[in-house]
Design an enzyme around this catalytic site. Structure first.
Site, PDB file in Angstrom:
ATOM      1  N   ASP A  47      44.940   2.308  31.347  1.00 30.90           N
ATOM      2  CA  ASP A  47      43.892   3.171  31.873  1.00 30.90           C
ATOM      3  C   ASP A  47      44.372   4.026  33.037  1.00 30.90           C
ATOM      4  O   ASP A  47      44.101   3.705  34.196  1.00 30.90           O
ATOM      5  CB  ASP A  47      42.706   2.305  32.324  1.00 30.90           C
ATOM      6  CG  ASP A  47      41.449   3.114  32.575  1.00 30.90           C
ATOM      7  OD1 ASP A  47      41.449   4.303  32.215  1.00 30.90           O
ATOM      8  OD2 ASP A  47      40.489   2.569  33.136  1.00 30.90           O
TER       9      ASP A  47
ATOM     10  N   GLU B 150      41.115   8.884  39.770  1.00 31.72           N
ATOM     11  CA  GLU B 150      40.540   7.538  39.900  1.00 31.72           C
ATOM     12  C   GLU B 150      41.552   6.527  40.465  1.00 31.72           C
ATOM     13  O   GLU B 150      41.260   5.821  41.426  1.00 31.72           O
ATOM     14  CB  GLU B 150      40.026   7.070  38.537  1.00 31.72           C
ATOM     15  CG  GLU B 150      39.506   5.651  38.555  1.00 31.72           C
ATOM     16  CD  GLU B 150      38.939   5.199  37.205  1.00 31.72           C
ATOM     17  OE1 GLU B 150      38.934   5.996  36.255  1.00 31.72           O
ATOM     18  OE2 GLU B 150      38.505   4.034  37.125  1.00 31.72           O
TER      19      GLU B 150
ATOM     20  N   GLU C 153      33.657  -1.183  26.778  1.00 30.38           N
ATOM     21  CA  GLU C 153      33.079  -1.495  28.085  1.00 30.38           C
ATOM     22  C   GLU C 153      31.557  -1.587  28.030  1.00 30.38           C
ATOM     23  O   GLU C 153      30.845  -0.986  28.832  1.00 30.38           O
ATOM     24  CB  GLU C 153      33.534  -0.470  29.129  1.00 30.38           C
ATOM     25  CG  GLU C 153      35.050  -0.412  29.251  1.00 30.38           C
ATOM     26  CD  GLU C 153      35.567   0.468  30.368  1.00 30.38           C
ATOM     27  OE1 GLU C 153      34.948   1.503  30.653  1.00 30.38           O
ATOM     28  OE2 GLU C 153      36.605   0.109  30.952  1.00 30.38           O
TER      29      GLU C 153
HETATM   30  C1  GCV Z   1      33.665   6.464  31.972  1.00 24.09           C
HETATM   31  C2  GCV Z   1      37.656   3.268  33.157  1.00 24.09           C
HETATM   32  C3  GCV Z   1      36.789   3.775  34.268  1.00 24.09           C
HETATM   33  C4  GCV Z   1      35.361   3.960  33.821  1.00 24.09           C
HETATM   34  C5  GCV Z   1      35.354   4.906  32.608  1.00 24.09           C
HETATM   35  C6  GCV Z   1      36.239   4.301  31.518  1.00 24.09           C
HETATM   36  C7  GCV Z   1      36.370   5.208  30.310  1.00 24.09           C
HETATM   37  O1  GCV Z   1      37.307   1.947  32.834  1.00 24.09           O
HETATM   38  O2  GCV Z   1      36.886   2.952  35.381  1.00 24.09           O
HETATM   39  O3  GCV Z   1      34.631   4.493  34.872  1.00 24.09           O
HETATM   40  O4  GCV Z   1      34.062   5.130  32.114  1.00 24.09           O
HETATM   41  O5  GCV Z   1      37.531   4.100  32.037  1.00 24.09           O
HETATM   42  O6  GCV Z   1      37.358   5.909  30.219  1.00 24.09           O
HETATM   43  O7  GCV Z   1      35.490   5.205  29.469  1.00 24.09           O
END
Ligand code: GCV
Length: 671
Positions: free
Chosen positions: A358, A386, A279
């Site tokens: 995720d 989340e 990411e």
């Molecule tokens: C900390 C997902 C979340 C991100 C998070 C990422 C990860 O994409 O939305 O906020 O980043 O996972 O686990 O690194």
């Protein structure tokens, strides 16, 4: 008056504990050094017994040997962390004996006794014949996604209690937090977000050493190891170099010097967590190197200090084209990490999210569990809600974690489960365990929704003892935190236990996740991610829905060991709850349940909303029977949950009715 709730450490008077005669004398015995942890264990025992039983116990300490720090000893002598944390409780002639080979084991024994009293169980009966407790997992860790500006990535309970305006804050709450998490068996904590940016990149510089050393000492006093998330590109961002290539000699030399400095300044530091090539974060791929190259370079240097590198497997292409049906995000973890199985050095642990995508409310288990056979592994789950209701919707996650842990991986010829792999049993691994992205913040009640505290409590309890049942854990949490009135306990259990299934019903039919509002991840948006770059599609058209991940599609199903691969590859054999994760099916396809796909979608959405209403009604019956503050907090969240559940129900049903043109058999209102 503190600005935080004491949750399960409130130690309020327990009037029902009639026979307290055995609780006046305690002996701590075994092969441990009398250190800060023992001092804290004594303090805790006195506080708890005085508070709950109104008596002052005598405590004798009979430690006999040296108790060097767990990880270092494990690296040098091959002994196991979990062995040293084992403890026993027995009763001899009116005195309670807690014995262990480490001071941390003694502390856990103290918390066990206090929990037994707080749950109003008969201590004498419980421990009369002596009992031994050994943690299931060596590492039982919390990952904070706290940023140094005080915000929390995916935080739903206020701001960070570690940071304000790029400074580290240490106060009473910090110490209470250490007690709170140690009391449920947590022994490791990462205090900063895995996305290491801005000020956080400077954590490994003298800007923060002093405070970090102080924080590390506080945690160490409760048997908790301090870990930091590391910016993989530190050589560039703070070192002024132009490379972060793990095979570059200059890069290695920089890290050598940096780690010498860091471990000298923060002696309690146990290691680092790294999110690389994920990411937008930097990583070894930039230099044409493998994930193993990156992890091993850091691990080789950290080893000298008895430290470990926890390397995340959340590496996938987040710039996908939705038109491309071959690239599959679900495959990415396995594709990126399996080829180097056996190459990761022995103080590297791969940290693997429970599912291949995720943290959706329903996903299959990552095929890396069972795939990797010569690599240290750790499971990553998320108690920060989340995608599971953001601590507005009640969602007790322990039943889901039990399913994950119980999944048969067929890693060897036997019935090895995820729990067996992460405990170290299957491959006799040296480092392994379980981590949760935590759900805490500076809200008075720590977790936004009081009931979300059950996930923090439950994660720790389950990480320590994976054999515990979800209902047992819920009951302990309620009795210790909210009320010991049997009818209140039962009512709250009836809310917590089905709450995950209810949430799944109105959000995620048959394993098809991601119909969620982009970016915020709360609320329904069926096509929100459908034409996006994140690799998260439902592929619905007027005939059917689901992602073909079989041998004829992306091939993801074949990443599993047999018989799982064949089961997932076949729409007939695949369990209903995952069938749209693995298959694109017509709306008229008949499930094992006997329902068609479309009827199932309608039914679970109506049921999900109705059941959420029933949970809220149950909570209403508690007015006047639980603390007013707790009652109001949860009531307010339930109002928002019902609004959310209704939106999900109506939007999902209307969307699929409009796509398919098929009527609901039961003729309910669809828009
Ligand atoms: C900390 C997902 C979340 C991100 C998070 C990422 C990860 O994409 O939305 O906020 O980043 O996972 O686990 O690194």
């Amino acid at each position: 008056m503190e600005n935080y709730a004491k949750l399960w450490l409130n130690y309020s008077e327990k009037k029902n504990n009639k026979d307290c005669s055995a609780l006046k004398q305690f002996v701590f015995s075994g092969a441990f050094t009398s250190d800060k942890i023992i001092e804290n264990a004594k303090k805790e025992l006195l506080l708890g017994i005085k508070g709950m039983l109104r008596i002052e116990p005598e405590i004798a300490v009979e430690g006999t040997a040296v108790d060097p720090s767990g990880l270092k000893r494990e690296l040098t002598s091959g002994s196991k962390i979990a062995d040293s944390e084992e403890y026993s409780i027995s009763i001899n002639n009116e005195s309670i004996n807690i014995s262990s080979g480490s001071s941390t084991g003694i502390l856990y024994g103290v918390f066990n006794i206090l929990r037994t009293i707080a749950c109003e169980k008969d201590v004498k009966k419980e421990f009369e014949s002596g009992k031994t407790f050994r943690p299931s997992n060596p590492l039982r860790m919390l990952n904070h996604w706290d940023n140094m500006d005080g915000s929390i990535e995916r935080g739903y309970s206020g701001k960070s209690f570690f940071y304000v305006n790029n400074e580290i804050v240490i106060d009473e709450r910090t110490v209470f937090y250490a007690r709170l998490i140690a009391s449920v068996g947590i022994n490791a904590v990462v205090i900063n977000n895995v996305n290491v940016k801005q000020a956080a990149s400077y954590m490994i510089t003298d800007r923060y050493f002093e405070k970090l050393a102080e924080l590390g000492e506080i945690f160490a006093g409760y048997g908790i190891g301090l870990y930091l998330s590391l910016n993989y590109a530190s050589t560039i961002e703070i070192g002024g170099m132009d490379s972060a290539d793990p095979l570059n000699e200059g890069v290695k030399a920089w890290w050598k010097e940096k780690m010498a400095e860091v471990f000298a300044k923060i002696p309690t530091l146990k290691g680092f967590l790294v999110k690389a090539d994920s990411e937008g974060r930097p990583g070894p791929f930039t230099y044409g190197r493998t994930q193993a190259d990156g992890a091993n370079m850091l691990a080789d240097i950290a080893k000298e200090y008895g430290a470990i590198i926890i390397w995340r497997c959340f590496v996938y292409n987040c710039r996908q084209d939705w038109r491309d049906k071959k690239t599959d995000r679900a495959r990415a973890g396995y594709d990126n990490f399996m080829p180097m199985d056996g190459d990761y050095h022995d103080n590297v642990i791969l940290q693997i999210k429970n599912g291949p995508m995720d943290f959706q409310i329903r996903e299959p288990i990552s095929p890396l569990f069972g795939g990797l056979k010569a690599t240290n592994q750790m499971l990553e789950v998320q108690i920060a809600q989340e995608y599971t209701g953001q601590q507005i919707d009640v969602c007790y996650l322990i039943p889901m974690f039990k399913e994950i842990l119980g999944f048969k991986t067929y890693a060897k010829d036997t019935d090895d489960t995820v729990a067996d792999i992460i405990s170290g049993k299957t491959f006799n691994s040296r480092f392994s365990g379980i981590a949760a992205v935590t759900n805490t913040g500076n809200d008075f009640n720590w977790t936004g929704n009081y009931l979300a505290g059950a996930n923090l409590f439950g994660f720790g309890r389950l990480a320590f003892d994976t054999g515990l049942e979800s209902a047992e854990i819920a009951e302990e949490f309620i009795r210790m935190t909210i009320s010991s009135d049997d009818s209140v306990v039962n009512t709250i259990k009836e809310i917590l236990l089905p709450s995950r299934a209810v949430y799944e019903k109105y959000t995620c039919p048959l394993g098809i996740g991601w119909m969620v509002t982009p970016a915020t991840h709360y609320g329904c948006s069926v096509d929100g991610y459908e034409y996006d770059r994140w690799g998260t599609y439902h592929r619905a058209d007027h005939l059917g829905i689901g992602v073909d991940r079989t041998d004829k599609g992306t091939g993801y199903a074949l990443q599993y060991n047999e018989p799982n691969a064949s089961i997932y590859n076949s729409p007939e054999k695949c369990p209903d709850e995952l069938v749209l994760f693995f298959h694109h099916l017509p709306y008229t396809h008949v499930l094992h349940s006997g329902k068609t796909v479309i009827q199932h979608i309608y039914d679970v959405h109506f049921e999900g909303y109705d059941e959420a209403v029933k949970l809220a009604q149950k909570w209403d019956t508690l007015k006047g029977r639980v603390d007013d503050g707790i009652f109001e907090n949860v009531s307010e969240r339930f109002k928002r949950q019902l609004f959310n559940a209704k939106e999900w129900c109506d939007q999902v049903n209307s969307y699929f009715y409009r796509k398919s043109g098929i009527e609901d058999e039961k003729g309910r209102e669809i828009f």
